[in-house]
Design an enzyme around this catalytic site. Structure first.
Site, PDB file in Angstrom:
ATOM      1  N   TYR A  14       0.836  -1.207   0.000  1.00 14.66           N
ATOM      2  CA  TYR A  14       0.000   0.000   0.000  1.00 14.66           C
ATOM      3  C   TYR A  14       0.877   1.266   0.000  1.00 14.66           C
ATOM      4  CZ  TYR A  14      -3.965   2.843   1.724  1.00 14.66           C
ATOM      5  OH  TYR A  14      -4.952   3.769   1.891  1.00 14.66           O
ATOM      6  N   ASP A  38     -12.777   6.636   5.095  1.00 16.27           N
ATOM      7  CA  ASP A  38     -11.560   7.462   5.117  1.00 16.27           C
ATOM      8  C   ASP A  38     -11.921   8.911   4.834  1.00 16.27           C
ATOM      9  OD1 ASP A  38      -9.108   8.709   4.781  1.00 16.27           O
ATOM     10  OD2 ASP A  38      -8.313   7.216   3.410  1.00 16.27           O
ATOM     11  N   ASP A  99      -4.205   4.224  10.173  1.00 17.09           N
ATOM     12  CA  ASP A  99      -5.110   3.362   9.396  1.00 17.09           C
ATOM     13  C   ASP A  99      -5.267   2.023  10.105  1.00 17.09           C
ATOM     14  OD1 ASP A  99      -5.373   5.185   7.324  1.00 17.09           O
ATOM     15  OD2 ASP A  99      -4.493   3.893   5.792  1.00 17.09           O
TER      16      ASP A  99
END
Lengths: 124, 124
Positions: A14, A38, A99
């Site tokens: 990612y 998000d 995250d």
């Protein structure tokens, strides 16, 4: 069950996808029916097409991700702290983000949540 | 809606409770029907009595919490990276953890999840 190595590798893929500016590479870590929130508390992006479009838009800001400290890897979950550096509205900005990823049996991300708010944004 | 200041203060109260070894102070940031999943993927602790008992046990290890980077504060949510330092089985240990908190309208924590696994534990 996904292995710790699979989950940690997904996080690094990612990060690398942003470094390369490759939205398909970022979208590739997600399951077909994955859900992105998000930042957390905002409208969900559901499914591969919406997720790919989200990363096309995100990467249009030139955003790069810079990990802060080790990736936390638990049973079928990962969490990581990072700084997002991007260009927005004519300015360089940094955003401190955490995250969380949830994984399916195959090691694909089924759920991503990004934690940050106005107090985590730094104009440069 | 809880304010960003309330949510950040709850995190700092939580850290301070461990520094003082005060389980009731840690439990005090939670709503009566709050749910703790620590680490994520394990059995839930539900409600104030179970939560207080959990912090009594946690603090018996001498655990202290050391924030790593800024607290991320989003709409009704917070996340923070930290290192837990404790004494376990005759040894000093450090565990790299990310916690997420969800808040109710009154600014009490309704849900806490802790992200870490064996790869985040460091024997000293």
């Amino acid at each position: 069950m996904p292995t710790p190595e699979q989950m940690e590798a997904a996080v690094h893929t990612y990060v690398e996808a942003f470094a390369k500016g490759d939205p398909a590479m970022a979208a590739g870590i997600f399951a077909d029916d994955a859900v992105i929130e998000d930042p957390i508390g905002t409208e969900l992006k559901v499914g591969k097409a919406a997720i790919l479009e989200f990363y096309v838009q995100s990467m249009a800001t030139g955003a790069t991700l810079h990990l802060q400290g080790p990736v936390r890897v638990a049973t079928a979950h990962a969490a990581f702290a990072m700084q997002v550096r991007l260009h927005w509205d004519g300015k360089d900005m940094a955003i401190d983000v955490i995250d969380t990823f949830a994984f399916d049996e195959a090691g694909k991300v089924t759920e991503m949540k990004a934690y940050f708010g106005p107090g985590n944004m730094i104009a440069k």
